[in-house]
Scaffold this motif. Structure first.
Motif, PDB file in Angstrom:
ATOM      1  N   ALA A 146       0.840  -0.986  -0.141  1.00  0.00           N
ATOM      2  CA  ALA A 146       0.014  -0.038   0.020  1.00  0.00           C
ATOM      3  C   ALA A 146       0.910   1.208   0.162  1.00  0.00           C
ATOM      4  CB  ALA A 146      -0.929   0.001   1.320  1.00  0.00           C
ATOM      5  N   ASP A 172      -4.439  -0.605   4.111  1.00  0.00           N
ATOM      6  CA  ASP A 172      -5.263  -1.257   3.596  1.00  0.00           C
ATOM      7  C   ASP A 172      -4.677  -2.074   2.279  1.00  0.00           C
ATOM      8  OD1 ASP A 172      -7.054  -2.843   2.372  1.00  0.00           O
ATOM      9  OD2 ASP A 172      -8.661  -1.236   2.889  1.00  0.00           O
ATOM     10  N   THR A 173      -3.912  -3.236   2.418  1.00  0.00           N
ATOM     11  CA  THR A 173      -3.412  -3.743   1.411  1.00  0.00           C
ATOM     12  C   THR A 173      -4.264  -4.287   0.213  1.00  0.00           C
ATOM     13  OG1 THR A 173      -3.142  -5.736   2.638  1.00  0.00           O
ATOM     14  CG2 THR A 173      -1.317  -4.427   2.760  1.00  0.00           C
ATOM     15  N   ARG A 174      -5.573  -4.341   0.668  1.00  0.00           N
ATOM     16  CA  ARG A 174      -6.505  -4.765  -0.489  1.00  0.00           C
ATOM     17  C   ARG A 174      -6.794  -3.720  -1.567  1.00  0.00           C
ATOM     18  NH1 ARG A 174     -11.231  -5.924   3.530  1.00  0.00           N
ATOM     19  NH2 ARG A 174     -10.451  -3.948   4.213  1.00  0.00           N
ATOM     20  N   THR A 175      -6.929  -2.583  -0.986  1.00  0.00           N
ATOM     21  CA  THR A 175      -7.148  -1.458  -1.798  1.00  0.00           C
ATOM     22  C   THR A 175      -5.588  -0.645  -2.350  1.00  0.00           C
ATOM     23  OG1 THR A 175      -7.386   0.298  -0.098  1.00  0.00           O
ATOM     24  CG2 THR A 175      -9.197  -0.939  -0.501  1.00  0.00           C
ATOM     25  N   GLN A 183      -4.003   1.583  -0.457  1.00  0.00           N
ATOM     26  CA  GLN A 183      -3.998   2.738   0.091  1.00  0.00           C
ATOM     27  C   GLN A 183      -3.779   2.954   1.649  1.00  0.00           C
ATOM     28  OE1 GLN A 183      -8.160   4.051  -0.610  1.00  0.00           O
ATOM     29  NE2 GLN A 183      -7.458   4.886  -2.465  1.00  0.00           N
ATOM     30  N   LYS A 241      -4.014   5.229   4.867  1.00  0.00           N
ATOM     31  CA  LYS A 241      -4.971   6.301   5.258  1.00  0.00           C
ATOM     32  C   LYS A 241      -4.509   7.003   6.341  1.00  0.00           C
ATOM     33  CE  LYS A 241      -9.357   4.577   3.546  1.00  0.00           C
ATOM     34  NZ  LYS A 241     -10.775   4.338   3.778  1.00  0.00           N
TER      35      LYS A 241
END
Length: 398
Positions: free
Chosen positions: A40, A116-119, A121, A123
């Motif tokens: 991310a 969030d390694t799925r998206t 990103q 934050k």
């Protein structure tokens, strides 16, 4: 109470496992190739909303396409990380723009982030500035309101003690700095006897015996919470070039114990980026060269052991991850099957489980461009799975 329950569960789980014949690092064999399991990034041009202008002393640029100064404080330079064990992390910005002279308008800050390694990103959830409202610092500060800046300290490492307070390692002294959980300095900066950098305010015309900004780049907390282990980034004058002092500080007495070990760099031209404890004797240490992009060659994580089993006077080292050669079978982040972390400064590592590490870079905003030539680096957050288990003390995860 929740932390205690988790710790007891972890202890019970570990006790139920069959002990290996030899722990990682004791055999002297390097680990195999580590694997990228998560990626991310936080965009380089990320700023603290509604904050103060910054970067007035770095020149107009543009630097990697970015002009200065900035209307707000950049969220950059991740030089230390604390896992909060709730999916978020506290990350420490360094002194700003690389030097005491150009960082007086950079406010030292701890940011809370969530990756969030799925998206892909990262934050920013908030954070707090570091301050000295009770006048613990005995020398003049940059600001009358005693908010600390990059001209006051170069903070490069952070740990959370079991009482919730924060300990930071500084490079200008080098000093140990003790803060409340919300960033208020709790006591005077603690010097390392016999070691002074050129920026040390107590030098008084004397000769420094440590290079500029070569102080406490890494710092580990012992697994039992009793000690700190600050690791210098530079060699003290008179020591063997490439040998770094790894000191022991007793949190109970508030003093250095006099015990120290030697971490030997693979080359005197290298530097360390971070250090964390695995158990009573073993520590993970980031070691790197000064290259970026195509010139980046050595970006590694070693397991260093204070027991010196070969009796050569320095900590034993086992390579556990080559960050320039990570397997990436799922092609995470849009990268190929071999992933590289080609940043000049990689300064953050934390344990997630017995085979998984989180690693973050310091993007030196806006100057570094290791990922793409001519483009300012983002702050990247990766997770990697080691080829072998560390057999870490369960307390190392808290």
């Amino acid at each position: 109470m929740r932390r205690l329950s988790i710790m007891l569960s972890a202890v019970a789980l570990t006790a139920g496992l069959t002990a290996p014949a030899a722990l990682a690092g004791e055999r002297g064999d390097d680990f195999g190739q580590a694997t990228l399991t998560g990626w991310a990034a936080l965009p380089a041009e990320t700023f603290v909303p509604g904050s103060e202008p910054s970067g007035a002393a770095i020149g107009a640029g543009p630097f990697n396409g970015i002009a200065a100064p900035f209307a707000d404080q950049p969220v950059q330079g991740f030089s230390g990380v604390v896992n909060r064990h709730d999916g978020t992390y506290d990350v420490l910005s360094d002194n700003g723009y690389g030097a005491k002279a150009n960082s007086a308008d950079f406010l030292l800050r701890v940011h809370r982030v969530k990756s969030d390694t799925r998206t892909g990103q990262v934050k920013v959830l908030g954070g707090f500035n570091l301050t000295d409202p009770d006048h613990k610092v005995p020398f003049p500060l940059t600001r009358a309101d005693r908010t600390l800046t990059g001209a006051d300290f170069d903070v490069e490492s952070i740990v959370r003690s079991y009482d919730g307070t924060l300990w930071l390692g500084d490079e200008f002294g080098p000093f140990l700095l003790h803060f409340s959980p919300t960033g208020k300095l709790l006591e005077a900066p603690i010097s390392l006897e016999g070691v002074k950098a050129p920026e040390n305010p107590f030098l008084n015309g004397g000769t420094p015996n440590l290079g500029g900004s070569k102080g406490f780049e890494g710092m580990a907390r012992s697994v039992d919470g009793r000690y700190l282990y600050p690791l210098l980034e530079g060699t003290v004058s008179g020591d063997t070039p490439g040998d770094l002092r790894f000191n022991q500080f007793d949190l109970k007495s508030g003093q250095y114990t006099g015990k120290r070990w030697t971490y030997r760099l693979e080359s005197p031209a290298h530097a360390i980026g971070d250090a964390i404890a695995v158990d009573k004797h073993r520590f993970l240490v980031i070691e790197r060269d000064g290259g970026q992009g195509e010139t980046a060659k050595v970006k590694r994580i070693y397991l260093a052991d204070t027991r010196d089993r070969d009796h050569d006077g320095v900590m034993d080292k086992t390579l556990v991850a080559d960050l320039m050669n990570l397997a990436n079978p799922k092609k995470l982040g849009g990268f190929g099957e071999t992933f590289t972390f080609p940043f000049q400064t990689i300064e953050d590592v934390t344990l997630l489980d017995d085979r998984t590490l989180a690693v973050l870079n310091d993007n030196n905003f806006p100057f570094s461009s290791g990922r793409t030539a001519g483009k300012a680096d983002n702050n990247e957050f990766i997770t990697i799975r080691l080829d072998e288990r560390l057999h870490a003390d369960p307390r190392a995860f808290f």
